[in-house]
Design a protein around this motif. Structure first.
Motif, mmCIF file in Angstrom:
data_model
loop_
_atom_site.group_PDB
_atom_site.id
_atom_site.type_symbol
_atom_site.label_atom_id
_atom_site.label_comp_id
_atom_site.label_asym_id
_atom_site.label_seq_id
_atom_site.Cartn_x
_atom_site.Cartn_y
_atom_site.Cartn_z
ATOM 1 N N LYS A 144 1.219 -1.428 0.068
ATOM 2 C CA LYS A 144 -0.370 0.375 -0.086
ATOM 3 C C LYS A 144 1.093 0.907 -0.249
ATOM 4 C CE LYS A 144 -3.666 -2.162 0.229
ATOM 5 N NZ LYS A 144 -4.717 -2.214 -0.648
ATOM 6 N N LEU A 145 2.116 1.270 0.820
ATOM 7 C CA LEU A 145 2.726 2.051 0.752
ATOM 8 C C LEU A 145 3.400 2.300 -0.277
ATOM 9 C CD1 LEU A 145 2.730 2.809 4.549
ATOM 10 C CD2 LEU A 145 1.619 4.349 3.175
ATOM 11 N N GLY A 146 4.618 1.518 -0.587
ATOM 12 C CA GLY A 146 5.442 0.895 -1.155
ATOM 13 C C GLY A 146 5.529 1.603 -2.409
ATOM 14 N N GLY A 147 6.907 1.220 -3.417
ATOM 15 C CA GLY A 147 6.218 1.643 -4.845
ATOM 16 C C GLY A 147 6.081 2.783 -5.433
ATOM 17 N N GLY A 148 7.188 3.770 -4.683
ATOM 18 C CA GLY A 148 6.896 5.121 -4.810
ATOM 19 C C GLY A 148 5.736 5.816 -4.963
ATOM 20 N N GLY A 149 5.213 5.328 -3.583
ATOM 21 C CA GLY A 149 4.129 5.977 -4.164
ATOM 22 C C GLY A 149 4.311 7.313 -3.099
ATOM 23 N N ASN A 150 2.823 7.406 -2.159
ATOM 24 C CA ASN A 150 2.963 9.090 -1.346
ATOM 25 C C ASN A 150 3.462 8.687 0.107
ATOM 26 O OD1 ASN A 150 1.458 10.674 -3.172
ATOM 27 N ND2 ASN A 150 0.027 10.244 -2.633
ATOM 28 N N GLY A 151 2.817 7.796 0.549
ATOM 29 C CA GLY A 151 3.613 6.930 2.001
ATOM 30 C C GLY A 151 4.909 6.025 1.659
ATOM 31 N N ALA A 152 5.242 6.430 0.670
ATOM 32 C CA ALA A 152 7.286 5.176 0.423
ATOM 33 C C ALA A 152 7.393 5.863 1.398
ATOM 34 C CB ALA A 152 6.673 4.988 -0.770
ATOM 35 N N GLU A 153 8.031 7.088 1.660
ATOM 36 C CA GLU A 153 8.954 7.890 1.834
ATOM 37 C C GLU A 153 8.673 7.835 3.918
ATOM 38 O OE1 GLU A 153 6.345 10.600 1.335
ATOM 39 O OE2 GLU A 153 7.366 9.844 0.137
ATOM 40 N N ALA A 154 7.712 7.141 3.916
ATOM 41 C CA ALA A 154 7.588 7.034 5.711
ATOM 42 C C ALA A 154 7.977 5.998 5.761
ATOM 43 C CB ALA A 154 5.993 7.471 5.909
ATOM 44 N N LEU A 155 7.365 5.035 5.470
ATOM 45 C CA LEU A 155 8.010 3.876 5.660
ATOM 46 C C LEU A 155 9.629 3.386 5.496
ATOM 47 C CD1 LEU A 155 6.522 0.669 7.220
ATOM 48 C CD2 LEU A 155 6.138 0.864 4.239
ATOM 49 N N ALA A 156 10.273 4.091 4.523
ATOM 50 C CA ALA A 156 11.660 3.180 4.161
ATOM 51 C C ALA A 156 11.973 3.452 5.075
ATOM 52 C CB ALA A 156 12.007 4.189 3.031
ATOM 53 N N PRO A 157 12.015 4.370 6.129
ATOM 54 C CA PRO A 157 13.507 3.654 7.317
ATOM 55 C C PRO A 157 13.365 2.971 8.038
ATOM 56 C CG PRO A 157 12.411 5.992 6.881
ATOM 57 C CD PRO A 157 12.240 5.216 6.661
ATOM 58 N N PHE A 158 12.059 2.085 8.135
ATOM 59 C CA PHE A 158 11.784 1.157 9.083
ATOM 60 C C PHE A 158 11.580 -0.212 7.987
ATOM 61 C CE2 PHE A 158 9.237 4.539 10.782
ATOM 62 C CZ PHE A 158 9.649 4.916 11.704
ATOM 63 N N VAL A 159 11.847 0.042 6.521
ATOM 64 C CA VAL A 159 12.347 -0.782 6.111
ATOM 65 C C VAL A 159 12.944 -2.408 6.584
ATOM 66 C CG1 VAL A 159 13.196 -1.744 3.638
ATOM 67 C CG2 VAL A 159 11.441 -0.763 3.401
ATOM 68 N N CYS A 169 7.903 -11.350 1.947
ATOM 69 C CA CYS A 169 9.629 -10.704 1.533
ATOM 70 C C CYS A 169 9.423 -10.296 0.050
ATOM 71 C CB CYS A 169 10.438 -11.211 2.182
ATOM 72 S SG CYS A 169 10.704 -11.462 3.509
ATOM 73 N N GLY A 170 9.386 -11.466 -0.740
ATOM 74 C CA GLY A 170 8.749 -11.107 -2.185
ATOM 75 C C GLY A 170 7.838 -9.486 -2.069
ATOM 76 N N ILE A 171 7.207 -9.814 -1.810
ATOM 77 C CA ILE A 171 6.250 -8.093 -1.768
ATOM 78 C C ILE A 171 7.692 -6.718 -1.694
ATOM 79 C CG2 ILE A 171 4.672 -6.502 -1.842
ATOM 80 C CD1 ILE A 171 2.786 -8.745 -1.242
ATOM 81 N N PHE A 172 7.809 -6.792 -0.576
ATOM 82 C CA PHE A 172 8.500 -6.222 0.240
ATOM 83 C C PHE A 172 9.935 -5.485 -0.954
ATOM 84 C CE2 PHE A 172 7.580 -5.282 4.035
ATOM 85 C CZ PHE A 172 7.866 -3.733 4.738
ATOM 86 N N VAL A 173 10.879 -6.555 -1.789
ATOM 87 C CA VAL A 173 11.741 -6.743 -2.740
ATOM 88 C C VAL A 173 11.353 -6.033 -3.572
ATOM 89 C CG1 VAL A 173 12.526 -7.900 -4.018
ATOM 90 C CG2 VAL A 173 13.274 -8.317 -1.954
ATOM 91 N N GLY A 174 9.706 -6.177 -4.190
ATOM 92 C CA GLY A 174 9.366 -5.213 -5.421
ATOM 93 C C GLY A 174 8.612 -4.082 -5.169
ATOM 94 N N SER A 175 8.601 -3.185 -3.928
ATOM 95 C CA SER A 175 7.826 -2.281 -3.314
ATOM 96 C C SER A 175 9.426 -1.458 -3.031
ATOM 97 C CB SER A 175 7.324 -2.384 -2.560
ATOM 98 O OG SER A 175 5.719 -3.020 -2.215
ATOM 99 N N TYR A 176 10.378 -2.292 -2.219
ATOM 100 C CA TYR A 176 11.313 -1.357 -1.397
ATOM 101 C C TYR A 176 12.979 -1.747 -2.214
ATOM 102 C CZ TYR A 176 8.137 1.338 1.560
ATOM 103 O OH TYR A 176 7.366 2.132 1.415
ATOM 104 N N PRO A 177 12.942 -1.753 -3.434
ATOM 105 C CA PRO A 177 14.118 -2.488 -3.813
ATOM 106 C C PRO A 177 15.546 -1.815 -3.554
ATOM 107 C CG PRO A 177 13.228 -1.371 -5.346
ATOM 108 C CD PRO A 177 12.652 -1.004 -4.412
#
Length: 118
Positions: free
Chosen positions: A23-38, A64-72
């Protein structure tokens, strides 16, 4: 939650972590908010790869596959560990764990096109 006593809670934790990434990853609006916690979230999922309950292992593979796709970029340091775990799970006795390990490897190949096939 990923280390709860109840396997259903651990499975749900993996699902919730995956949903955060999708929901948050993949360059969306909330991606940067979750990135430090990846890295922290990935570590919780990596523990679940060794769970005695196959639904937890299954969800950990897929999450983990979804995470890799959303936050490579954020997942790249863990890529060797993830690749090893997914590859090991291709030989799990449960067919859905094998299937989701293969799906996760496919997600990794999409996220990292230069990744050499196993």
């Amino acid at each position: 939650m990923a280390d709860a006593d109840n396997h259903v809670v651990r499975e749900a934790a993996c699902q919730a972590i995956a949903e955060l990434a999708s929901k948050l990853g993949g360059g969306g609006n909330g991606a940067e908010a979750l990135a430090p916690f990846v890295p922290l979230l990935l570590q919780a999922l990596l523990v679940c790869f060794h769970d005695e309950s196959w639904p937890v292992r299954d969800e950990a593979c897929l999450a983990c596959g979804i995470f890799v796709g959303s936050y490579p970029l954020e997942c790249q340091p863990e890529l060797p560990t993830l690749t090893e775990r997914w590859t090991n799970h291709l030989f799990d006795q449960i067919w859905s764990v094998r299937e989701d390990a293969a799906r996760a490897l496919g997600m990794a190949l999409q996220a990292y096109p230069s990744l050499q096939p196993i």
